[in-house]
Enzyme design. Structure first.
Site, mmCIF file in Angstrom:
data_model
loop_
_atom_site.group_PDB
_atom_site.id
_atom_site.type_symbol
_atom_site.label_atom_id
_atom_site.label_comp_id
_atom_site.label_asym_id
_atom_site.label_seq_id
_atom_site.Cartn_x
_atom_site.Cartn_y
_atom_site.Cartn_z
ATOM 1 N N SER A 138 -33.901 81.275 103.871
ATOM 2 C CA SER A 138 -34.439 82.605 104.173
ATOM 3 C C SER A 138 -35.099 83.211 102.935
ATOM 4 C CB SER A 138 -33.304 83.527 104.649
ATOM 5 O OG SER A 138 -32.483 83.898 103.547
ATOM 6 N N SER B 83 -29.501 87.789 110.368
ATOM 7 C CA SER B 83 -29.908 87.543 108.977
ATOM 8 C C SER B 83 -31.418 87.342 108.844
ATOM 9 C CB SER B 83 -29.151 86.337 108.385
ATOM 10 O OG SER B 83 -27.764 86.541 108.450
ATOM 11 N N LEU C 268 -40.870 66.555 121.009
ATOM 12 C CA LEU C 268 -40.070 67.702 120.556
ATOM 13 C C LEU C 268 -40.784 68.290 119.347
ATOM 14 C CD1 LEU C 268 -37.333 69.368 120.323
ATOM 15 C CD2 LEU C 268 -36.591 67.601 118.723
ATOM 16 N N ASP D 11 -25.483 77.701 109.599
ATOM 17 C CA ASP D 11 -24.708 78.420 108.581
ATOM 18 C C ASP D 11 -23.338 77.773 108.370
ATOM 19 O OD1 ASP D 11 -24.263 80.345 106.694
ATOM 20 O OD2 ASP D 11 -23.806 81.948 108.123
ATOM 21 N N ASN E 114 -22.485 75.789 105.493
ATOM 22 C CA ASN E 114 -22.455 74.587 104.635
ATOM 23 C C ASN E 114 -21.554 74.800 103.423
ATOM 24 O OD1 ASN E 114 -24.375 73.554 106.324
ATOM 25 N ND2 ASN E 114 -26.084 73.726 104.890
ATOM 26 N N GLY E 115 -21.654 75.971 102.821
ATOM 27 C CA GLY E 115 -20.882 76.278 101.611
ATOM 28 C C GLY E 115 -19.394 76.271 101.909
ATOM 29 N N HIS F 5 -24.618 71.283 101.733
ATOM 30 C CA HIS F 5 -26.020 71.285 102.199
ATOM 31 C C HIS F 5 -26.459 69.865 102.553
ATOM 32 C CE1 HIS F 5 -26.292 75.445 101.400
ATOM 33 N NE2 HIS F 5 -26.288 75.350 100.078
#
Ligand code: IPE
Ligand code: IPE
Ligand code: MG
Length: 245
Positions: free
Chosen positions: A67, A194, A133, A22, A24-25, A39
């Site tokens: 999301s 969220s 991974l 969270d 980026n903006g 982003h």
């Protein structure tokens, strides 16, 4: 997903780390750049964090990329995020595959453009035997939607009420076969899930950092893992020493 969990000190390295990427903006805004530049920077950072997880020996990395609520953002942003996913797969797939990374997707692919759906499915197919991974990409993912989907599947299969159990529900989640995350990291200081992994997070340890996602580097990841290593995980039980007078 195991039902019995040992109590006590957390392992030094969690086997499953999940990240709510969270900020980026806000990272972009701070620099006077458009949100999509944030982003893009976040996506470049992801590459570094995947590499760090490989080096640290983390086995599963789940990343919250989009999301079910993010469809509500302005159209250009949504389209930009879809394009970024497409170009990341295009640019990074070969190298990830060579590094032994397995890709998985959680969420619903249905709403994505057909070409992107095919691209995601091909990437999953190509990397399915890799085991260094596993990177689990939560895209068009919502925890509530995941539970609705699981219930639909169970009803469709004609499961009887007395057959319903935690493990049966877990087996119908998008994350079936993936251990629950021991550590959930959220960047940008927000203290909420969220709608991320709401079932699987029942006993996760949380770590929140004020760093915006594009600035969350290997040292920040190490700090989160170190903090996790100091946690005492009780799973509703008590430590042996609490029995002593
Ligand atoms: C996280 O960054 C990425 C996505 C949700 C796709 P944001 O876009 O939410 O950044 P902020 O929270 O507005 O700073
Ligand atoms: C959560 O971030 C979703 C992802 C990181 C993909 P949001 O920025 O969408 O969450 P809220 O709106 O602040 O809760
Ligand atoms: Mg946000």
């Amino acid at each position: 997903m195991s039902d019995t969990k040992p109590t006590g000190q957390a392992q030094a390295i969690p086997q499953h780390v999940a990240i709510i990427m969270d900020g980026n903006g806000r990272w972009a805004k701070k620099r006077g750049l458009p949100r999509l530049a944030g982003h893009q920077a976040g996506t470049e950072n992801l590459r570094r964090i995947i590499r760090a997880c490989v080096e640290l020996g983390v086995r599963y990395l789940t990343i919250y990329a989009f999301s079910t609520e993010n469809w509500g953002r302005p159209r250009e942003e949504v389209e930009g995020l879809l394009k970024i996913l497409e170009s990341v797969i295009e640019k990074e797939l070969r190298e990830l595959h060579e590094e032994g990374v397995q890709l998985r997707h959680i969420g619903r692919l249905e709403k994505l453009p057909a070409s992107l759906r095919t691209q995601v499915k091909n990437a999953i197919e190509l990397t399915k035997d890799n085991d260094r991974l596993t990177v689990v990409v939560a895209f068009n993912y919502g925890g509530k939607d995941e539970i609705v989907h699981a219930v639909e599947q169970l009803i469709r299969a004609g499961v009887k009420p007395e057959e319903v159990s935690e493990s049966l529900i877990a087996s119908q989640l998008f994350t079936a076969g993936i251990p629950d995350p021991e550590l959930i990291i959220r960047t940008s200081g927000e203290m909420r899930l969220s709608n991320f992994l709401i079932w699987q997070a029942a006993y996760s340890e949380y770590y929140v950092t004020p760093a915006y996602w594009p600035d969350f580097d290997k040292e920040e990841l190490q700090k989160a893992i170190d903090a996790y290593g100091l946690r005492n995980r009780r799973f509703g039980s008590v430590d042996d020493e609490n029995y002593k007078d």
